[in-house]
Design a protein around this motif. Structure first.
Motif, PDB file in Angstrom:
ATOM      1  N   LEU A  52      50.513 -63.917-111.745  1.00  9.83           N
ATOM      2  CA  LEU A  52      49.940 -65.068-112.438  1.00  9.83           C
ATOM      3  C   LEU A  52      51.041 -65.916-113.049  1.00  9.83           C
ATOM      4  N   ALA A  53      51.998 -65.263-113.688  1.00 11.15           N
ATOM      5  CA  ALA A  53      53.127 -65.991-114.269  1.00 11.15           C
ATOM      6  C   ALA A  53      53.958 -66.651-113.178  1.00 11.15           C
ATOM      7  N   PHE A  54      54.158 -65.949-112.079  1.00 11.88           N
ATOM      8  CA  PHE A  54      54.937 -66.491-110.971  1.00 11.88           C
ATOM      9  C   PHE A  54      54.210 -67.673-110.320  1.00 11.88           C
ATOM     10  N   SER A  55      52.906 -67.531-110.120  1.00 10.77           N
ATOM     11  CA  SER A  55      52.125 -68.598-109.493  1.00 10.77           C
ATOM     12  C   SER A  55      52.030 -69.830-110.379  1.00 10.77           C
ATOM     13  N   SER A  57      54.372 -70.984-112.112  1.00  9.46           N
ATOM     14  CA  SER A  57      55.617 -71.751-111.972  1.00  9.46           C
ATOM     15  C   SER A  57      55.580 -72.526-110.656  1.00  9.46           C
ATOM     16  N   ARG A  58      56.422 -73.494-110.524  1.00 10.78           N
ATOM     17  CA  ARG A  58      56.446 -74.317-109.315  1.00 10.78           C
ATOM     18  C   ARG A  58      57.095 -73.602-108.140  1.00 10.78           C
ATOM     19  N   MET A  59      57.745 -72.497-108.381  1.00 10.42           N
ATOM     20  CA  MET A  59      58.428 -71.776-107.306  1.00 10.42           C
ATOM     21  C   MET A  59      57.452 -71.189-106.309  1.00 10.42           C
ATOM     22  N   ALA A  60      56.231 -70.925-106.711  1.00  9.27           N
ATOM     23  CA  ALA A  60      55.258 -70.289-105.830  1.00  9.27           C
ATOM     24  C   ALA A  60      54.836 -71.197-104.689  1.00  9.27           C
ATOM     25  N   ALA A  61      54.958 -72.494-104.849  1.00 10.92           N
ATOM     26  CA  ALA A  61      54.534 -73.431-103.815  1.00 10.92           C
ATOM     27  C   ALA A  61      55.540 -73.511-102.669  1.00 10.92           C
ATOM     28  N   MET A  62      56.703 -72.937-102.837  1.00 12.43           N
ATOM     29  CA  MET A  62      57.748 -73.045-101.826  1.00 12.43           C
ATOM     30  C   MET A  62      57.572 -71.990-100.732  1.00 12.43           C
ATOM     31  N   GLY A  63      57.876 -72.379 -99.510  1.00  7.12           N
ATOM     32  CA  GLY A  63      57.983 -71.465 -98.378  1.00  7.12           C
ATOM     33  C   GLY A  63      56.731 -70.675 -98.081  1.00  7.12           C
ATOM     34  N   GLY A  64      56.931 -69.429 -97.643  1.00  2.00           N
ATOM     35  CA  GLY A  64      55.835 -68.562 -97.235  1.00  2.00           C
ATOM     36  C   GLY A  64      55.334 -67.667 -98.347  1.00  2.00           C
ATOM     37  N   LEU A  65      55.543 -68.067 -99.585  1.00  2.00           N
ATOM     38  CA  LEU A  65      55.119 -67.219-100.704  1.00  2.00           C
ATOM     39  C   LEU A  65      53.610 -67.031-100.799  1.00  2.00           C
ATOM     40  N   PRO A  66      52.780 -68.046-100.517  1.00  3.56           N
ATOM     41  CA  PRO A  66      51.339 -67.776-100.588  1.00  3.56           C
ATOM     42  C   PRO A  66      50.904 -66.662 -99.635  1.00  3.56           C
ATOM     43  N   LEU A  67      51.486 -66.612 -98.455  1.00  2.00           N
ATOM     44  CA  LEU A  67      51.151 -65.532 -97.522  1.00  2.00           C
ATOM     45  C   LEU A  67      51.644 -64.186 -98.052  1.00  2.00           C
ATOM     46  N   SER A  68      52.852 -64.153 -98.586  1.00  4.95           N
ATOM     47  CA  SER A  68      53.390 -62.908 -99.143  1.00  4.95           C
ATOM     48  C   SER A  68      52.550 -62.411-100.314  1.00  4.95           C
ATOM     49  N   LEU A  69      52.136 -63.328-101.171  1.00  6.03           N
ATOM     50  CA  LEU A  69      51.287 -62.935-102.306  1.00  6.03           C
ATOM     51  C   LEU A  69      49.925 -62.452-101.819  1.00  6.03           C
ATOM     52  N   SER A  70      49.400 -63.055-100.761  1.00  5.50           N
ATOM     53  CA  SER A  70      48.110 -62.613-100.221  1.00  5.50           C
ATOM     54  C   SER A  70      48.207 -61.204 -99.668  1.00  5.50           C
ATOM     55  N   ILE A  71      49.309 -60.899 -99.010  1.00  2.49           N
ATOM     56  CA  ILE A  71      49.501 -59.538 -98.493  1.00  2.49           C
ATOM     57  C   ILE A  71      49.607 -58.550 -99.649  1.00  2.49           C
ATOM     58  N   SER A  72      50.315 -58.934-100.690  1.00  2.00           N
ATOM     59  CA  SER A  72      50.418 -58.070-101.878  1.00  2.00           C
ATOM     60  C   SER A  72      49.059 -57.914-102.556  1.00  2.00           C
ATOM     61  N   ASP A  73      48.287 -58.989-102.607  1.00  2.00           N
ATOM     62  CA  ASP A  73      46.928 -58.913-103.173  1.00  2.00           C
ATOM     63  C   ASP A  73      46.052 -57.974-102.349  1.00  2.00           C
ATOM     64  N   LEU A  74      46.216 -58.014-101.037  1.00  2.00           N
ATOM     65  CA  LEU A  74      45.456 -57.124-100.168  1.00  2.00           C
ATOM     66  C   LEU A  74      45.817 -55.664-100.450  1.00  2.00           C
ATOM     67  N   LEU A  75      47.103 -55.385-100.633  1.00  2.00           N
ATOM     68  CA  LEU A  75      47.522 -54.023-100.965  1.00  2.00           C
ATOM     69  C   LEU A  75      46.958 -53.585-102.321  1.00  2.00           C
ATOM     70  N   ALA A  76      46.963 -54.487-103.295  1.00  2.00           N
ATOM     71  CA  ALA A  76      46.388 -54.156-104.609  1.00  2.00           C
ATOM     72  C   ALA A  76      44.900 -53.841-104.472  1.00  2.00           C
ATOM     73  N   THR A  77      44.210 -54.604-103.633  1.00  2.00           N
ATOM     74  CA  THR A  77      42.780 -54.368-103.415  1.00  2.00           C
ATOM     75  C   THR A  77      42.547 -53.014-102.762  1.00  2.00           C
ATOM     76  N   ILE A  78      43.378 -52.682-101.799  1.00  2.00           N
ATOM     77  CA  ILE A  78      43.247 -51.382-101.129  1.00  2.00           C
ATOM     78  C   ILE A  78      43.447 -50.244-102.130  1.00  2.00           C
ATOM     79  N   PHE A  79      44.462 -50.365-102.989  1.00  2.00           N
ATOM     80  CA  PHE A  79      44.686 -49.327-103.993  1.00  2.00           C
ATOM     81  C   PHE A  79      43.530 -49.249-104.982  1.00  2.00           C
ATOM     82  N   LEU A  80      42.996 -50.407-105.386  1.00  2.00           N
ATOM     83  CA  LEU A  80      41.848 -50.393-106.298  1.00  2.00           C
ATOM     84  C   LEU A  80      40.642 -49.715-105.661  1.00  2.00           C
ATOM     85  N   VAL A  81      40.381 -50.001-104.394  1.00  4.54           N
ATOM     86  CA  VAL A  81      39.255 -49.372-103.707  1.00  4.54           C
ATOM     87  C   VAL A  81      39.443 -47.856-103.650  1.00  4.54           C
ATOM     88  N   SER A  82      40.653 -47.395-103.354  1.00  5.78           N
ATOM     89  CA  SER A  82      40.877 -45.951-103.281  1.00  5.78           C
ATOM     90  C   SER A  82      40.739 -45.297-104.660  1.00  5.78           C
TER      91      SER A  82
END
Length: 146
Positions: A52-55, A57-82
């Motif tokens: 949330l703090a990273f997003s 900031s303006r740095m989150a809009a650069m490059g492929g970070l939204p995809l990287s954060l989505s993959i990390s969010d998916l991993l967090a969701t998988i851990f929460l489900v387990s």
């Protein structure tokens, strides 16, 4: 969940007719599945605060970070489900017992403890649903961007 505990004391009469007080405490830390649930939720909270703090900031809009954060969010969701599954399984056994193994119901004796465990699981499941919605929104955004 981390502070959920309840002590139950009962008085029984032994063979000699003397009263004996027995005491038992139910704690979340006594179950490895509930400890796993606590650890996963704390790590997800820390990850959420950091992203949330990273997003913000303006740095989150650069490059492929939204995809990287989505993959990390998916991993967090998988851990929460387990974690939710593990805690829910322990909660069901505490509520209903398991007659095949001779495990008694403990929620009849420590209802306050079981209510806190159930509330924790419900809140974590709502966090999981929020993460799932976040992933869907981000994927739609990334699809439209391409």
């Amino acid at each position: 969940m981390g502070t959920a505990q309840q002590t139950k004391r009962i008085v029984v009469i032994d063979d000699s007719g003397s009263p004996v007080t027995l005491s038992g405490t139910a704690k979340s830390h006594y179950s490895s599945a509930l400890v796993y649930f606590i650890v996963i939720n704390v790590l997800t909270l820390l990850y959420s605060a950091a992203t949330l703090a990273f997003s913000a900031s303006r740095m989150a809009a650069m490059g492929g970070l939204p995809l990287s954060l989505s993959i990390s969010d998916l991993l967090a969701t998988i851990f929460l489900v387990s974690g939710n599954g593990a805690a829910a399984a322990v909660s069901v056994v505490a509520e209903n017992g398991n007659r095949h193994f001779g495990w008694d119901r403990i929620c009849e004796s420590v209802a306050r403890y079981c209510a806190r465990v159930s509330a924790s699981i419900a809140l974590s499941m709502s966090a999981t649903a929020s993460y799932f919605a976040l992933i869907l929104i981000t994927l739609i955004y990334l699809h439209k961007r391409l």
